[in-house]
Design a protein around this motif. Structure first.
Motif, PDB file in Angstrom:
ATOM      1  N   VAL A  64     -21.802 -13.596 -56.471  1.00 45.02           N
ATOM      2  CA  VAL A  64     -21.621 -12.147 -56.564  1.00 45.02           C
ATOM      3  C   VAL A  64     -20.180 -11.784 -56.199  1.00 45.02           C
ATOM      4  O   VAL A  64     -19.535 -10.980 -56.876  1.00 45.02           O
ATOM      5  CB  VAL A  64     -22.638 -11.406 -55.673  1.00 45.02           C
ATOM      6  N   LEU A  65     -19.668 -12.392 -55.161  1.00 41.08           N
ATOM      7  CA  LEU A  65     -18.300 -12.134 -54.730  1.00 41.08           C
ATOM      8  C   LEU A  65     -17.296 -12.462 -55.838  1.00 41.08           C
ATOM      9  O   LEU A  65     -16.356 -11.701 -56.087  1.00 41.08           O
ATOM     10  CB  LEU A  65     -17.987 -12.944 -53.470  1.00 41.08           C
ATOM     11  N   ALA A  66     -17.493 -13.564 -56.526  1.00 40.05           N
ATOM     12  CA  ALA A  66     -16.594 -13.954 -57.619  1.00 40.05           C
ATOM     13  C   ALA A  66     -16.580 -12.891 -58.711  1.00 40.05           C
ATOM     14  O   ALA A  66     -15.524 -12.578 -59.274  1.00 40.05           O
ATOM     15  CB  ALA A  66     -17.009 -15.310 -58.188  1.00 40.05           C
ATOM     16  N   ARG A  67     -17.726 -12.332 -59.002  1.00 40.17           N
ATOM     17  CA  ARG A  67     -17.788 -11.286 -60.029  1.00 40.17           C
ATOM     18  C   ARG A  67     -17.132  -9.995 -59.546  1.00 40.17           C
ATOM     19  O   ARG A  67     -16.490  -9.293 -60.324  1.00 40.17           O
ATOM     20  CB  ARG A  67     -19.226 -11.057 -60.463  1.00 40.17           C
ATOM     21  N   LEU A  68     -17.273  -9.690 -58.268  1.00 39.81           N
ATOM     22  CA  LEU A  68     -16.607  -8.516 -57.701  1.00 39.81           C
ATOM     23  C   LEU A  68     -15.083  -8.650 -57.810  1.00 39.81           C
ATOM     24  O   LEU A  68     -14.390  -7.687 -58.098  1.00 39.81           O
ATOM     25  CB  LEU A  68     -16.988  -8.339 -56.226  1.00 39.81           C
ATOM     26  N   GLN A  69     -14.603  -9.842 -57.550  1.00 44.99           N
ATOM     27  CA  GLN A  69     -13.159 -10.059 -57.543  1.00 44.99           C
ATOM     28  C   GLN A  69     -12.540  -9.998 -58.936  1.00 44.99           C
ATOM     29  O   GLN A  69     -11.352  -9.787 -59.060  1.00 44.99           O
ATOM     30  CB  GLN A  69     -12.845 -11.391 -56.862  1.00 44.99           C
ATOM     31  N   LYS A  70     -13.353 -10.140 -59.985  1.00 42.23           N
ATOM     32  CA  LYS A  70     -12.843 -10.139 -61.361  1.00 42.23           C
ATOM     33  C   LYS A  70     -12.943  -8.775 -62.034  1.00 42.23           C
ATOM     34  O   LYS A  70     -12.772  -8.677 -63.236  1.00 42.23           O
ATOM     35  CB  LYS A  70     -13.610 -11.171 -62.200  1.00 42.23           C
ATOM     36  N   THR A  71     -13.246  -7.744 -61.286  1.00 38.42           N
ATOM     37  CA  THR A  71     -13.454  -6.428 -61.887  1.00 38.42           C
ATOM     38  C   THR A  71     -12.460  -5.409 -61.364  1.00 38.42           C
ATOM     39  O   THR A  71     -11.834  -5.617 -60.320  1.00 38.42           O
ATOM     40  CB  THR A  71     -14.904  -5.968 -61.637  1.00 38.42           C
ATOM     41  N   ASP A  72     -12.317  -4.315 -62.088  1.00 40.70           N
ATOM     42  CA  ASP A  72     -11.417  -3.230 -61.695  1.00 40.70           C
ATOM     43  C   ASP A  72     -12.158  -2.070 -61.047  1.00 40.70           C
ATOM     44  O   ASP A  72     -11.628  -1.384 -60.194  1.00 40.70           O
ATOM     45  CB  ASP A  72     -10.669  -2.685 -62.931  1.00 40.70           C
ATOM     46  N   TRP A  73     -13.374  -1.846 -61.505  1.00 44.28           N
ATOM     47  CA  TRP A  73     -14.158  -0.693 -61.037  1.00 44.28           C
ATOM     48  C   TRP A  73     -15.548  -1.182 -60.672  1.00 44.28           C
ATOM     49  O   TRP A  73     -16.270  -1.730 -61.495  1.00 44.28           O
ATOM     50  CB  TRP A  73     -14.223   0.356 -62.132  1.00 44.28           C
ATOM     51  N   LEU A 105     -12.024  -5.606 -52.284  1.00 37.78           N
ATOM     52  CA  LEU A 105     -11.894  -4.304 -52.931  1.00 37.78           C
ATOM     53  C   LEU A 105     -10.450  -3.852 -53.109  1.00 37.78           C
ATOM     54  O   LEU A 105     -10.221  -2.751 -53.604  1.00 37.78           O
ATOM     55  CB  LEU A 105     -12.674  -3.249 -52.137  1.00 37.78           C
ATOM     56  N   ALA A 106      -9.500  -4.663 -52.746  1.00 39.88           N
ATOM     57  CA  ALA A 106      -8.091  -4.266 -52.848  1.00 39.88           C
ATOM     58  C   ALA A 106      -7.756  -3.865 -54.277  1.00 39.88           C
ATOM     59  O   ALA A 106      -7.964  -4.621 -55.215  1.00 39.88           O
ATOM     60  CB  ALA A 106      -7.190  -5.406 -52.393  1.00 39.88           C
ATOM     61  N   THR A 127     -22.869   7.839 -47.746  1.00 39.21           N
ATOM     62  CA  THR A 127     -21.453   8.123 -48.011  1.00 39.21           C
ATOM     63  C   THR A 127     -20.593   7.675 -46.844  1.00 39.21           C
ATOM     64  O   THR A 127     -19.520   7.087 -47.036  1.00 39.21           O
ATOM     65  CB  THR A 127     -21.253   9.624 -48.302  1.00 39.21           C
ATOM     66  N   SER A 128     -21.038   7.923 -45.643  1.00 36.84           N
ATOM     67  CA  SER A 128     -20.300   7.500 -44.445  1.00 36.84           C
ATOM     68  C   SER A 128     -20.137   5.982 -44.411  1.00 36.84           C
ATOM     69  O   SER A 128     -19.049   5.462 -44.132  1.00 36.84           O
ATOM     70  CB  SER A 128     -21.033   7.995 -43.196  1.00 36.84           C
ATOM     71  N   ILE A 129     -21.206   5.252 -44.691  1.00 38.71           N
ATOM     72  CA  ILE A 129     -21.151   3.786 -44.695  1.00 38.71           C
ATOM     73  C   ILE A 129     -20.220   3.287 -45.797  1.00 38.71           C
ATOM     74  O   ILE A 129     -19.399   2.394 -45.574  1.00 38.71           O
ATOM     75  CB  ILE A 129     -22.565   3.185 -44.857  1.00 38.71           C
ATOM     76  N   ILE A 130     -20.320   3.860 -46.988  1.00 39.30           N
ATOM     77  CA  ILE A 130     -19.492   3.423 -48.109  1.00 39.30           C
ATOM     78  C   ILE A 130     -18.009   3.698 -47.822  1.00 39.30           C
ATOM     79  O   ILE A 130     -17.152   2.856 -48.118  1.00 39.30           O
ATOM     80  CB  ILE A 130     -19.935   4.088 -49.428  1.00 39.30           C
ATOM     81  N   LYS A 131     -17.689   4.832 -47.237  1.00 37.53           N
ATOM     82  CA  LYS A 131     -16.287   5.128 -46.891  1.00 37.53           C
ATOM     83  C   LYS A 131     -15.751   4.097 -45.894  1.00 37.53           C
ATOM     84  O   LYS A 131     -14.645   3.593 -46.035  1.00 37.53           O
ATOM     85  CB  LYS A 131     -16.164   6.535 -46.311  1.00 37.53           C
ATOM     86  N   ARG A 132     -16.534   3.785 -44.890  1.00 36.60           N
ATOM     87  CA  ARG A 132     -16.120   2.798 -43.892  1.00 36.60           C
ATOM     88  C   ARG A 132     -16.004   1.419 -44.532  1.00 36.60           C
ATOM     89  O   ARG A 132     -15.062   0.673 -44.266  1.00 36.60           O
ATOM     90  CB  ARG A 132     -17.121   2.776 -42.737  1.00 36.60           C
ATOM     91  N   PHE A 133     -16.936   1.080 -45.378  1.00 29.96           N
ATOM     92  CA  PHE A 133     -16.921  -0.195 -46.100  1.00 29.96           C
ATOM     93  C   PHE A 133     -15.650  -0.313 -46.927  1.00 29.96           C
ATOM     94  O   PHE A 133     -14.979  -1.358 -46.917  1.00 29.96           O
ATOM     95  CB  PHE A 133     -18.160  -0.270 -46.983  1.00 29.96           C
ATOM     96  N   ALA A 134     -15.282   0.727 -47.631  1.00 29.35           N
ATOM     97  CA  ALA A 134     -14.070   0.710 -48.462  1.00 29.35           C
ATOM     98  C   ALA A 134     -12.830   0.504 -47.600  1.00 29.35           C
ATOM     99  O   ALA A 134     -11.901  -0.198 -48.019  1.00 29.35           O
ATOM    100  CB  ALA A 134     -13.957   2.012 -49.269  1.00 29.35           C
ATOM    101  N   GLN A 135     -12.797   1.055 -46.399  1.00 32.72           N
ATOM    102  CA  GLN A 135     -11.656   0.857 -45.503  1.00 32.72           C
ATOM    103  C   GLN A 135     -11.576  -0.582 -45.000  1.00 32.72           C
ATOM    104  O   GLN A 135     -10.505  -1.167 -44.921  1.00 32.72           O
ATOM    105  CB  GLN A 135     -11.762   1.792 -44.304  1.00 32.72           C
ATOM    106  N   VAL A 136     -12.713  -1.147 -44.663  1.00 29.70           N
ATOM    107  CA  VAL A 136     -12.756  -2.499 -44.104  1.00 29.70           C
ATOM    108  C   VAL A 136     -12.489  -3.562 -45.150  1.00 29.70           C
ATOM    109  O   VAL A 136     -11.788  -4.536 -44.903  1.00 29.70           O
ATOM    110  CB  VAL A 136     -14.141  -2.752 -43.428  1.00 29.70           C
ATOM    111  N   ALA A 137     -13.037  -3.384 -46.356  1.00 28.24           N
ATOM    112  CA  ALA A 137     -13.008  -4.426 -47.368  1.00 28.24           C
ATOM    113  C   ALA A 137     -11.879  -4.262 -48.392  1.00 28.24           C
ATOM    114  O   ALA A 137     -11.995  -4.707 -49.502  1.00 28.24           O
ATOM    115  CB  ALA A 137     -14.351  -4.466 -48.085  1.00 28.24           C
ATOM    116  N   HIS A 138     -10.795  -3.638 -48.001  1.00 22.60           N
ATOM    117  CA  HIS A 138      -9.694  -3.512 -48.966  1.00 22.60           C
ATOM    118  C   HIS A 138      -8.503  -4.359 -48.609  1.00 22.60           C
ATOM    119  O   HIS A 138      -8.235  -4.787 -47.603  1.00 22.60           O
ATOM    120  CB  HIS A 138      -9.266  -2.053 -49.134  1.00 22.60           C
TER     121      HIS A 138
END
Length: 138
Positions: A64-73, A105-106, A127-138
């Motif tokens: 799953v991670l490999a597929r995440l890394q190959k995408t833009d959105w 997510l960078a 939404t709160s979790i996703i915002k925090r996730f985006a900060q941590v995983a970028h």
């Protein structure tokens, strides 16, 4: 707006269906949201992704991670289960967020939607979790 549309049309889009149903309402809504755009879909129910600190040889988090890394959105779609996101999505977020070396997510666009009979009370905490996730995983 047209320039933005052209940009989106060239993006590699990955829709992550976090429902237990591969072709249920969450899947249908994700496809409807993206209309005629080409997308790749992952149904998390099809993958064995173990909890944090559980190490088993059949863990498929890397796939799953490999597929995440190959995408833009990345578009995350989840049903509202017990006033929260699905366990499938929560486990994925925890696994990605726990590895300080990952920059999964960078530079990626991240969207999320929640569906259910009345997901209103689910929107704020997810939404709160996703915002925090985006900060941590970028």
């Amino acid at each position: 707006m047209i320039q933005n549309k052209m940009k989106v049309d060239k993006m590699k889009i990955l829709f992550i269906n976090a429902s237990q149903n591969q072709a249920g309402n969450t899947s249908w809504m994700g496809k409807a949201f993206l209309k005629d755009k080409a997308l790749d879909q992952i149904n998390l129910v099809d993958y064995k992704i173990y909890q944090i600190n559980q190490h088993y040889p059949d863990d498929q988090f890397g796939k799953v991670l490999a597929r995440l890394q190959k995408t833009d959105w990345i578009i995350l779609g989840t049903p509202a289960y017990w006033h929260d996101m699905s366990g499938y999505l929560k486990t994925l977020i925890e696994r990605i967020g726990q590895d300080p070396e990952l920059d999964t997510l960078a530079g990626k666009k991240l969207s999320v939607f929640i569906q259910g009979s009345n997901p209103a009370d689910t929107i704020k905490p997810v939404t709160s979790i996703i915002k925090r996730f985006a900060q941590v995983a970028h």
